[in-house]
Scaffold this motif. Structure first.
Motif, mmCIF file in Angstrom:
data_model
loop_
_atom_site.group_PDB
_atom_site.id
_atom_site.type_symbol
_atom_site.label_atom_id
_atom_site.label_comp_id
_atom_site.label_asym_id
_atom_site.label_seq_id
_atom_site.Cartn_x
_atom_site.Cartn_y
_atom_site.Cartn_z
ATOM 1 N N ILE A 202 50.560 -62.859 22.110
ATOM 2 C CA ILE A 202 49.330 -62.593 21.366
ATOM 3 C C ILE A 202 49.141 -61.091 21.163
ATOM 4 C CG2 ILE A 202 46.816 -62.774 21.447
ATOM 5 C CD1 ILE A 202 47.190 -65.417 22.970
ATOM 6 N N MET B 30 51.314 -59.811 18.461
ATOM 7 C CA MET B 30 50.873 -60.155 17.109
ATOM 8 C C MET B 30 50.012 -59.055 16.499
ATOM 9 S SD MET B 30 49.915 -64.178 17.555
ATOM 10 C CE MET B 30 51.155 -65.407 17.984
ATOM 11 N N THR C 256 58.076 -61.840 16.226
ATOM 12 C CA THR C 256 56.907 -60.967 16.268
ATOM 13 C C THR C 256 57.206 -59.568 15.739
ATOM 14 O OG1 THR C 256 57.368 -60.214 18.529
ATOM 15 C CG2 THR C 256 56.023 -62.214 18.270
ATOM 16 N N SER D 189 55.711 -73.021 17.510
ATOM 17 C CA SER D 189 55.773 -71.615 17.908
ATOM 18 C C SER D 189 55.868 -70.689 16.699
ATOM 19 C CB SER D 189 56.976 -71.388 18.835
ATOM 20 O OG SER D 189 56.828 -72.103 20.039
ATOM 21 N N LEU E 17 52.596 -70.663 14.704
ATOM 22 C CA LEU E 17 51.548 -69.885 15.368
ATOM 23 C C LEU E 17 51.822 -68.388 15.305
ATOM 24 C CD1 LEU E 17 50.774 -72.069 18.525
ATOM 25 C CD2 LEU E 17 49.402 -71.808 16.437
ATOM 26 N N VAL E 18 53.094 -67.999 15.432
ATOM 27 C CA VAL E 18 53.430 -66.578 15.333
ATOM 28 C C VAL E 18 53.100 -66.063 13.940
ATOM 29 C CG1 VAL E 18 55.346 -64.928 15.243
ATOM 30 C CG2 VAL E 18 55.164 -66.532 17.150
ATOM 31 N N LEU F 119 50.968 -67.366 11.751
ATOM 32 C CA LEU F 119 49.514 -67.410 11.572
ATOM 33 C C LEU F 119 48.841 -66.284 12.349
ATOM 34 C CD1 LEU F 119 46.927 -68.852 10.596
ATOM 35 C CD2 LEU F 119 47.093 -70.300 12.645
ATOM 36 N N GLY F 120 49.204 -66.120 13.613
ATOM 37 C CA GLY F 120 48.575 -65.106 14.448
ATOM 38 C C GLY F 120 48.854 -63.699 13.975
ATOM 39 N N THR F 121 50.081 -63.467 13.493
ATOM 40 C CA THR F 121 50.425 -62.137 12.996
ATOM 41 C C THR F 121 49.559 -61.756 11.802
ATOM 42 O OG1 THR F 121 52.704 -62.298 13.772
ATOM 43 C CG2 THR F 121 52.267 -60.746 12.005
ATOM 44 N N LEU G 271 46.582 -63.167 10.872
ATOM 45 C CA LEU G 271 45.153 -63.145 11.168
ATOM 46 C C LEU G 271 44.784 -62.005 12.110
ATOM 47 C CD1 LEU G 271 45.252 -65.885 9.747
ATOM 48 C CD2 LEU G 271 43.769 -66.796 11.532
ATOM 49 N N LEU G 272 45.559 -61.850 13.185
ATOM 50 C CA LEU G 272 45.223 -60.841 14.187
ATOM 51 C C LEU G 272 45.745 -59.463 13.810
ATOM 52 C CD1 LEU G 272 46.024 -62.865 17.454
ATOM 53 C CD2 LEU G 272 43.815 -62.588 16.307
ATOM 54 N N TRP H 211 45.286 -66.632 4.322
ATOM 55 C CA TRP H 211 46.590 -67.037 4.850
ATOM 56 C C TRP H 211 47.079 -68.305 4.163
ATOM 57 C CZ3 TRP H 211 48.319 -71.310 7.783
ATOM 58 C CH2 TRP H 211 49.611 -71.173 8.296
#
Length: 263
Positions: A40, A43, A128, A207, A210-211, A213-215, A217-218, A227
């Motif tokens: 996290i 990200m 990442t 995985s 989520l990577v 998406l998280g990259t 968004l965050l 997104w």
């Protein structure tokens, strides 16, 4: 220090390694979750990298990362596809091996399943785009799995004796020696792979989704709607992976379609 004292300390160290390896063996399926906070954190940094490098480089890097993870899954599939019953399993409670595998992929490397696990984790960490996460993943893997492998090899040496010692003398621990490949005793079974490895495939789908998406968004500060507008194909990847997972899980639990005699 006398020779007797040295041997006593060596034996104590070996017992500790075996105990730690046994504990880690039972919980090895959950070990990657320990790295989740670091993923996290990565990200947040990777968003800036993606913005600087551009979409083309990002897509190429994601494809390379996915290829590394899929190579790991393929290594596991080759292993499981030729494995007889009672070997190369996902058992977590205790060490188990009804026979010693020395052909097929086990003729070139002693721990192909763990090699596959490492490549799968490495690919996710590479996605990442931060340099330090693959390094931490590699060091953590070595720290944990050297103990797991020590405990397993102690068990196998006690059970199979000289046959095991002969096999370890010619077969590398973790880096394959492809030139000494021997044909497996059993034919490759796709159904056995589907029955036993669908969890691994779905773990990669989740995985990587989520990577990504998280990259965005965050790290890049996108909204979820933005997104979806730009990377909606990840939704299709996730949905397709979920359908495959649910289908194979249902077939395994409620039918005999994926059951292979002697596997």
């Amino acid at each position: 220090m006398t020779a007797e004292t040295g041997r006593a300390r060596e034996n104590m160290l070996q017992r500790e390694m075996a105990q730690q390896g046994g504990f880690l063996f039972r919980w090895r399926g959950y070990l990657p979750l320990i790295l989740a906070p670091l993923v996290i954190f990565a990200m947040f940094q990777s968003g800036a990298l993606e913005a600087a490098l551009g979409n083309v480089v990002e897509a190429a890097w994601m494809a390379l990362s996915a290829a590394v993870s899929l190579l790991g899954l393929a290594v596991r599939a080759v292993t499981i596809g030729c494995a007889p019953a009672g070997t190369s399993g996902r058992n977590a409670r205790e060490q188990r091996a009804e026979q010693l595998n020395t052909t097929g992929i086990y003729s070139v490397v002693r721990n192909p399943l763990y090699l596959g696990n490492y490549l799968m984790l490495l690919g996710v960490s590479l996605a990442t785009m931060v340099w330090w996460l693959p390094v931490i993943v590699t060091l953590s893997f070595i720290l944990c799995y050297e103990r797991i492998i020590f405990a397993e090899e102690k068990f196998l040496a006690e059970k199979f004796g000289s046959n095991y010692q002969d096999w370890t003398a010619r077969t590398p621990l973790f880096v394959p020696r492809l030139g000494q490949w021997r044909r497996p005793d059993l034919k490759f079974s796709p159904r056995n792979v589907l029955r036993r490895e669908y969890n691994g495939l779905y773990a990669l789908v989740v995985s990587f989704t989520l990577v990504e998406l998280g990259t965005d968004l965050l790290g890049e500060g996108m909204s979820f709607a933005e997104w979806l507008d730009g990377d909606f194909y990840w939704v299709w990847i996730f949905v397709a992976g979920s359908l495959i997972f649910l289908t194979l899980r249902t077939l395994k639990r409620h039918t005999g379609v994926l059951t292979v005699s002697g596997r």
